[in-house]
Design an enzyme around this catalytic site. Sequence first.
Site, mmCIF file in Angstrom:
data_model
loop_
_atom_site.group_PDB
_atom_site.id
_atom_site.type_symbol
_atom_site.label_atom_id
_atom_site.label_comp_id
_atom_site.label_asym_id
_atom_site.label_seq_id
_atom_site.Cartn_x
_atom_site.Cartn_y
_atom_site.Cartn_z
ATOM 1 N N HIS A 55 -15.352 -61.485 32.760
ATOM 2 C CA HIS A 55 -14.954 -60.722 33.944
ATOM 3 C C HIS A 55 -15.758 -59.475 34.263
ATOM 4 O O HIS A 55 -15.591 -58.930 35.356
ATOM 5 C CB HIS A 55 -13.478 -60.345 33.832
ATOM 6 C CG HIS A 55 -12.569 -61.522 33.728
ATOM 7 N ND1 HIS A 55 -12.441 -62.457 34.731
ATOM 8 C CD2 HIS A 55 -11.786 -61.947 32.707
ATOM 9 C CE1 HIS A 55 -11.592 -63.391 34.350
ATOM 10 N NE2 HIS A 55 -11.183 -63.115 33.123
ATOM 11 N N LYS A 83 -14.773 -74.179 35.338
ATOM 12 C CA LYS A 83 -13.603 -73.332 35.483
ATOM 13 C C LYS A 83 -13.308 -73.237 36.974
ATOM 14 O O LYS A 83 -14.210 -73.009 37.789
ATOM 15 C CB LYS A 83 -13.860 -71.946 34.885
ATOM 16 C CG LYS A 83 -12.644 -71.037 34.918
ATOM 17 C CD LYS A 83 -12.899 -69.722 34.185
ATOM 18 C CE LYS A 83 -11.648 -68.855 34.223
ATOM 19 N NZ LYS A 83 -11.874 -67.555 33.546
ATOM 20 N N HIS A 159 -7.073 -59.397 29.368
ATOM 21 C CA HIS A 159 -6.779 -60.531 30.256
ATOM 22 C C HIS A 159 -6.717 -60.027 31.698
ATOM 23 O O HIS A 159 -6.106 -58.997 31.971
ATOM 24 C CB HIS A 159 -5.443 -61.159 29.864
ATOM 25 C CG HIS A 159 -4.978 -62.224 30.791
ATOM 26 N ND1 HIS A 159 -5.599 -63.461 30.876
ATOM 27 C CD2 HIS A 159 -3.970 -62.258 31.695
ATOM 28 C CE1 HIS A 159 -4.960 -64.192 31.784
ATOM 29 N NE2 HIS A 159 -3.985 -63.470 32.296
#
Length: 162
Positions: A55, A83, A159
């Site tokens: 990310h 993904k 996350h």
Amino acid sequence: MGLAASSLTGISEVVMALQRTPASLLPLLLTLLGLVLLQPSYGQIPGYQRFLREHVDSGVTGGTNTYCNMMMQRRRMTLPRCKGFNTFIHEDLGNILSICRNNNIRCRNGQMNCHAGVVRVTDCRHTGGASGPNCRYQARASTRRVVIACNGNPLVPVHLDR
């Protein structure tokens, strides 16, 4: 010379070097030393390294399909299959870490370790055309609110919740 004596010699050398350092540089050196000592502990927090890989892309603006196609492959998110969706955050790590200091909010899984902040992002959505590893993505660049789950002490992102 034993291990204990060797360690003391190393510490003595550091102390002597600090004594020779101009007083104006001491706060900077101590801050850098603290960061060096803290950084390895970040790597021990489950999910932190994966969060960085999947990310964080500081210093670029992204935003194009070519960017998504390249980054998804480079960051190993096209094998064994593509993904479906991924977000890259285009802020420096300090700004991302500061989100973890915002007020706690509820995550999608019900836990209370999420934090929200506004950042520059590129969202990459799989177009469904090609399969791994030659996945194709459509990009969308924006500045938007993200929700990040954080763990550890100090808190670090683990996350991207939404």
